[in-house]
Scaffold this active site. Structure first.
Site, PDB file in Angstrom:
ATOM      1  N   TYR A  52      90.084   7.015  43.476  1.00  0.00           N
ATOM      2  CA  TYR A  52      90.166   5.628  43.922  1.00  0.00           C
ATOM      3  C   TYR A  52      89.751   4.591  42.884  1.00  0.00           C
ATOM      4  O   TYR A  52      89.988   3.401  43.076  1.00  0.00           O
ATOM      5  CB  TYR A  52      89.358   5.463  45.209  1.00  0.00           C
ATOM      6  CG  TYR A  52      89.985   6.247  46.343  1.00  0.00           C
ATOM      7  CD1 TYR A  52      91.117   5.776  46.982  1.00  0.00           C
ATOM      8  CD2 TYR A  52      89.475   7.483  46.727  1.00  0.00           C
ATOM      9  CE1 TYR A  52      91.718   6.497  47.995  1.00  0.00           C
ATOM     10  CE2 TYR A  52      90.074   8.220  47.739  1.00  0.00           C
ATOM     11  CZ  TYR A  52      91.201   7.719  48.366  1.00  0.00           C
ATOM     12  OH  TYR A  52      91.797   8.447  49.357  1.00  0.00           O
ATOM     13  N   PHE A  63      84.198   7.298  58.027  1.00  0.00           N
ATOM     14  CA  PHE A  63      85.377   6.754  58.725  1.00  0.00           C
ATOM     15  C   PHE A  63      86.633   7.115  57.963  1.00  0.00           C
ATOM     16  O   PHE A  63      86.575   7.608  56.860  1.00  0.00           O
ATOM     17  CB  PHE A  63      85.258   5.236  58.914  1.00  0.00           C
ATOM     18  CG  PHE A  63      85.043   4.446  57.647  1.00  0.00           C
ATOM     19  CD1 PHE A  63      86.122   3.992  56.894  1.00  0.00           C
ATOM     20  CD2 PHE A  63      83.760   4.169  57.203  1.00  0.00           C
ATOM     21  CE1 PHE A  63      85.916   3.264  55.726  1.00  0.00           C
ATOM     22  CE2 PHE A  63      83.549   3.431  56.033  1.00  0.00           C
ATOM     23  CZ  PHE A  63      84.635   2.992  55.300  1.00  0.00           C
TER      24      PHE A  63
END
Length: 418
Positions: free
Chosen positions: A128, A418
């Protein structure tokens, strides 16, 4: 092999939800199929336009979802965030640029909506950074050797006038949200939890076929106020000599006062037959070991990066948080995607509030937007990043000044996955 142009990247429709879920399970190496009951439960997460799939010949081969979130920054304010999750690319379609297409689409939409940052929990470290995300918080897990902790086995409960009680799932859904909001007002790095989060974590909505109902425990202060809560499970292991070897595994523990945290940890260490407590993911500077007479009984068994942040609006991000003192910094921010690129002057007043605007003067520090995210929540040191070549000092003394302004006395922490 299908060309890049032959793969369609787009938001999914409700009728494609089951295929999308199957592709996500395959990407995460889970059993592909899901029952209708589980599918119906997960449909509660579906928001039109925020679940994206890559389709090759009608088959979903990559998944991506985002949802609205709030992130607490230094000082207690919150900023709107684009929370990224459910990111997979099927093994047959790796290295085709599918993640890049999905990510670019999502971040552009987040910028257009006015989100200040994007967030995610990274399964793999190297992915990322190329999209401007940086690891802004870390987490640690402790394993407590209960017999070694030095606790009095005759201890009956908190000695501060408070009390610890077992409660059921309904109590958690009633009491938990307000307690979490209190935590959010004080702890940088904490993210919002919606009503669905509480129903899923207590089993009212079943996302997983193997859900095991945990035990729930609440700490109330001497005044009767709920100040802490925890969920935990316990296994059932015994030696051949009928000696217990049970481990209590904390799913989550929330305390808004040190007294609440102390009471909950000591309760967990006092459960009959439990000889080990696994803490779950905690802040790397958690007080847990020092609640024990022998802190060495709590050993760090895992420590790693946790919440990753991608800044989309530098001005709003820097103005949202507070700072440790007065000063001025000019930052040259590089961003390959262009969303946050520019030169910015941060002016911090004596009360710790900051004003940020575009600048024309020479930069004090030059850094990538990913490194700015690492510094923004106060967890990392600009001096360390400069030593690693990830921040360039343009004015002598600027990295130390950045540390004096940006670093926090307690480290940021995100308790959620999450």
């Amino acid at each position: 092999m299908t060309s890049r142009a032959g793969v369609d990247v787009r938001p999914i429709t409700e009728s494609e939800f089951a295929d999308w879920q199957r592709a996500m399970n395959v990407g995460f190496l889970r059993e592909p199929g899901l029952s209708e009951e589980i599918l119906d439960a997960r449909r509660e997460q579906f928001t039109p336009g925020r679940s994206v799939g890559a389709f090759d010949g009608g088959r979903c081969v990559a998944t991506f979802r985002s949802f609205a979130q709030e992130l607490t920054v230094v000082g207690g304010a919150t900023v709107p965030a684009d929370a990224v999750t459910n990111v997979t690319v099927t093994a047959t379609h790796r290295r085709r640029g599918l993640l890049t297409r999905m990510m670019e689409r999502d971040l552009a939409a987040a910028k257009e909506r006015g989100d200040v940052v994007a967030t995610l929990i990274a399964a793999e470290y190297p992915i990322y950074g190329r999209y401007g995300f940086g690891p802004a918080t870390s987490a640690a897990e402790w394993t407590i050797d209960v017999p070694r902790a030095g606790l009095d086995p005759r201890r009956a409960g908190p000695e501060d006038g408070g009390r610890v009680d077992l409660v059921d799932a309904g109590d958690v859904r009633k009491l938990g949200p307000e307690l979490h909001e209190r935590l959010r007002r004080t702890q940088p790095g904490v993210v919002s939890r919606d009503e669905l989060w509480w129903r899923v974590t207590t089993g009212a909505v079943r996302f997983w076929p193997d859900f095991k109902e945990p035990y729930y425990v609440v700490y109330r202060s001497a005044a009767g106020e709920v100040e802490g809560m925890a969920a935990y499970t316990v296994d059932d292991e015994w030696t051949d000599a009928k000696q217990p070897l049970n481990t209590a595994r904390v799913k989550w523990l929330t305390g808004v006062t040190p007294a609440a945290e102390r009471a909950l940890w000591l309760y967990l260490c006092s459960i009959d037959w439990v000889v080990r407590v696994k803490s779950g993911w905690r802040a790397p500077d958690d007080l847990l070991p020092h609640f024990l007479p022998d802190p060495r009984a709590a050993a760090v068994t895992t420590q790693a990066d946790w919440l990753w942040v991608r800044i989309l609006d530098v001005v709003r991000a820097l103005e949202a948080r507070t700072y440790e003192g007065a000063g001025s910094l000019v930052l040259e921010v590089a961003d390959r995607a262009g969303a946050a690129a520019g030169r910015y002057r941060l002016e911090v007043s004596e009360d710790g509030t900051g004003v940020c605007e575009s600048a024309a003067e020479s930069a004090d520090l030059s850094l990538d937007v990913a490194e700015l995210a690492v510094l923004w929540l106060g967890d990392e040191s600009a001096v360390r990043l400069a030593a690693l070549g990830r921040v360039r000092e343009e004015r002598a003394g600027a990295v130390r000044q950045a540390d004096a302004l940006l670093r926090t006395s307690r480290r940021p922490w995100c308790p959620d996955v999450f």
